[in-house]
Scaffold this motif. Sequence first.
Motif, PDB file in Angstrom:
ATOM      1  N   GLU A 442       5.057   6.759   1.423  1.00  0.00           N
ATOM      2  CA  GLU A 442       6.055   5.690   1.404  1.00  0.00           C
ATOM      3  C   GLU A 442       5.987   4.855   0.139  1.00  0.00           C
ATOM      4  O   GLU A 442       6.880   4.068  -0.138  1.00  0.00           O
ATOM      5  CB  GLU A 442       5.850   4.723   2.586  1.00  0.00           C
ATOM      6  N   SER A 443       4.912   5.000  -0.624  1.00  0.00           N
ATOM      7  CA  SER A 443       4.642   4.048  -1.690  1.00  0.00           C
ATOM      8  C   SER A 443       5.444   4.339  -2.950  1.00  0.00           C
ATOM      9  O   SER A 443       5.763   5.475  -3.259  1.00  0.00           O
ATOM     10  CB  SER A 443       3.155   4.099  -2.005  1.00  0.00           C
ATOM     11  N   THR A 444       5.725   3.300  -3.681  1.00  0.00           N
ATOM     12  CA  THR A 444       6.432   3.487  -4.936  1.00  0.00           C
ATOM     13  C   THR A 444       5.473   3.738  -6.089  1.00  0.00           C
ATOM     14  O   THR A 444       5.877   4.149  -7.148  1.00  0.00           O
ATOM     15  CB  THR A 444       7.276   2.239  -5.250  1.00  0.00           C
ATOM     16  N   GLY A 445       4.226   3.498  -5.933  1.00  0.00           N
ATOM     17  CA  GLY A 445       3.329   3.727  -7.055  1.00  0.00           C
ATOM     18  C   GLY A 445       1.864   3.501  -6.766  1.00  0.00           C
ATOM     19  O   GLY A 445       1.003   3.987  -7.468  1.00  0.00           O
ATOM     20  N   VAL A 446       1.564   2.807  -5.686  1.00  0.00           N
ATOM     21  CA  VAL A 446       0.177   2.435  -5.421  1.00  0.00           C
ATOM     22  C   VAL A 446      -0.611   3.661  -4.954  1.00  0.00           C
ATOM     23  O   VAL A 446      -0.174   4.356  -4.038  1.00  0.00           O
ATOM     24  CB  VAL A 446       0.127   1.385  -4.283  1.00  0.00           C
ATOM     25  N   THR A 447      -1.737   3.917  -5.585  1.00  0.00           N
ATOM     26  CA  THR A 447      -2.598   4.987  -5.073  1.00  0.00           C
ATOM     27  C   THR A 447      -3.716   4.348  -4.259  1.00  0.00           C
ATOM     28  O   THR A 447      -4.082   3.199  -4.477  1.00  0.00           O
ATOM     29  CB  THR A 447      -3.219   5.821  -6.210  1.00  0.00           C
ATOM     30  N   ALA A 448      -4.224   5.138  -3.322  1.00  0.00           N
ATOM     31  CA  ALA A 448      -5.257   4.593  -2.441  1.00  0.00           C
ATOM     32  C   ALA A 448      -6.632   5.019  -2.941  1.00  0.00           C
ATOM     33  O   ALA A 448      -6.765   6.076  -3.556  1.00  0.00           O
ATOM     34  CB  ALA A 448      -5.014   5.109  -1.034  1.00  0.00           C
ATOM     35  N   PRO A 449      -7.659   4.210  -2.662  1.00  0.00           N
ATOM     36  CA  PRO A 449      -9.008   4.609  -3.066  1.00  0.00           C
ATOM     37  C   PRO A 449      -9.527   5.784  -2.238  1.00  0.00           C
ATOM     38  O   PRO A 449      -9.048   6.001  -1.112  1.00  0.00           O
ATOM     39  CB  PRO A 449      -9.837   3.349  -2.803  1.00  0.00           C
ATOM     40  N   GLY A 450     -10.483   6.515  -2.771  1.00  0.00           N
ATOM     41  CA  GLY A 450     -11.083   7.621  -2.015  1.00  0.00           C
ATOM     42  C   GLY A 450     -12.094   7.110  -1.003  1.00  0.00           C
ATOM     43  O   GLY A 450     -12.155   5.911  -0.722  1.00  0.00           O
ATOM     44  N   PHE A 451     -12.920   8.033  -0.503  1.00  0.00           N
ATOM     45  CA  PHE A 451     -13.851   7.644   0.562  1.00  0.00           C
ATOM     46  C   PHE A 451     -15.313   7.848   0.178  1.00  0.00           C
ATOM     47  O   PHE A 451     -16.200   7.565   0.973  1.00  0.00           O
ATOM     48  CB  PHE A 451     -13.583   8.461   1.819  1.00  0.00           C
TER      49      PHE A 451
END
Length: 550
Positions: A442-451
């Motif tokens: 859904e995001s326009t550009g934000v990436t999520a951190p890994g684990f």
Amino acid sequence: MKAVSRRRFLKKASQSGLALAASSALGRFGLTQSAPRVTRVVIDSGREIAPIDRHLFGSFLEHLGRAIYEGIYDPKSKFADGNGLRTDVMKEVRNLGVPIVRYPGGNFVSGYHWLDGVGPKKDRPTVLDRAWNTLETNQFGTNEFITWARLAGTEPLFGLNFGTASAEDAAALVEYCNVSKGTKWSELRRSHGYEQPHNVKYWCVGNEMDGPWQIGHMPAREYGIKATDAARQMRVLDSSIKLIACGSSGPFMPTYIEWDRTVLEECYDEVDGISLHRYFGNTEETGNDSSIYLAMNLAMDRQIQEIASVCDTVRAHKRSNKQLFLSFDEWNVWYRARGGEATDGHGKVAPHLLEEPYNLEDALLVGGLANSLIRHSDRVKVACLAQLVNVIAPIMTDENGILRQSIYYPYAWALKYARGRALSIAPDGPGYEVTSLGRPIESTGVTAPGFGNVPYLDIVATLDPEKNTAAILVLNRDLENARDLEIIWHDLTPTGVVTFETISGPDLKAVNTFAEPKRVVPQTLENPKAGSRMSLKLPARSYSVLSLAL
Ligand code: AHR
């Protein structure tokens, strides 16, 4: 070989078509090959996370696509009862034991006028639902839902229109449902043939009001002020209700956390809980890498921790005695039937919308997500698998019956076995690295951190003192190898195995269809010997349940 490089090697091999061929040759469940290291877990019945609220495994029915019309209500169906309710679906829901069902939306609720859906059916208007561009006949409404819920053995969780309706409209629905008699709206209910109040306890104060896609979307401060007003009015009508404020639609939102903080600054004292929503997919975010996809329930763990922290920060500022509960009232896998034709009803009645086909890897992740909810059962008191029938659903219908999609099974196991108390455990075992993620769908550009290091085995343990049983639910994220689990019981000794079952198979993309309904179904595994030390072998790419008599 280090876990990380091994995984990379396997990924390369699978790209060249070698790995899957090898794994299918290893037997149906990949049981013949084991990676060396064992995972160990000590289970101590005194180390409790929390009692598991039965509402933790609720579900959701929205006026969307074929969820209501054709799904649970279809007077023309050969399965319909005198009320037009599909008895085959109702039986399935009753047998599952779904404790609570959110209704009537979702995005739909933000343009819904509940008065259109009560009273004589012949007088109800047909309207265009602008959330899904669908024709809404209003032949099914508040009272029909309550009737269905009672027959299906479930409890309603009502959503309120905070888009096109006022705080007064919200209070009027509470009065219609919960005031016994003698007032304008309670008498209207009685005149509709429902003499006794419905006593609806749980209410969602709006839906995803942070989202620009939402009808009536508004700034956080404004929403918080309106929620406060509505909550005060509603509580005058029924002080026993539980109110759930509208939290962020998910971490992909640019306003994530900020929305929740601002909303709670306004309405903390007036509400009991806050909502969380999240949909997962094997997409750009996971790089279409199934080993990363199967780690995504850790993103749910993180979201729960983050929203709990916001709640507690606002609580501290307010010097409040009250701790809010979390209501994860929309969660599931949803990424294929997500746009275009799959979300546009073209002004038709009961169009085929959001009919997501679920495969084996989706079922494994849903199992992992159930594990995440269980290990946060101290804070998450309500959660809803979104949704229940025909729309991103475990149950699909056609004119001849029902189909259990792959995700039905982990959900059914959570309902059946995750009972009593969740236990705090600290499994120790091998894992693999997931250092970063891509862009959420859904995001326009934000990436999520890994684990970081992700354990191959994701394990939860529950104990039901009433039935004298315990359950272990395990996701094996290893796509190639069976994994060994050693369970050491600290203060209990299981006396027998009630069941040991798994969902697994050679093809992560296998899907159940009406033509082939049994491609992904549970299989029984050879029972381990019950005792104070138990050894299990979990098939590669599997979600398994072990139920034990104590
Ligand atoms: O469940 C489908 C939709 O997803 C709901 O209507 C909405 O609340 C969410 O965005």
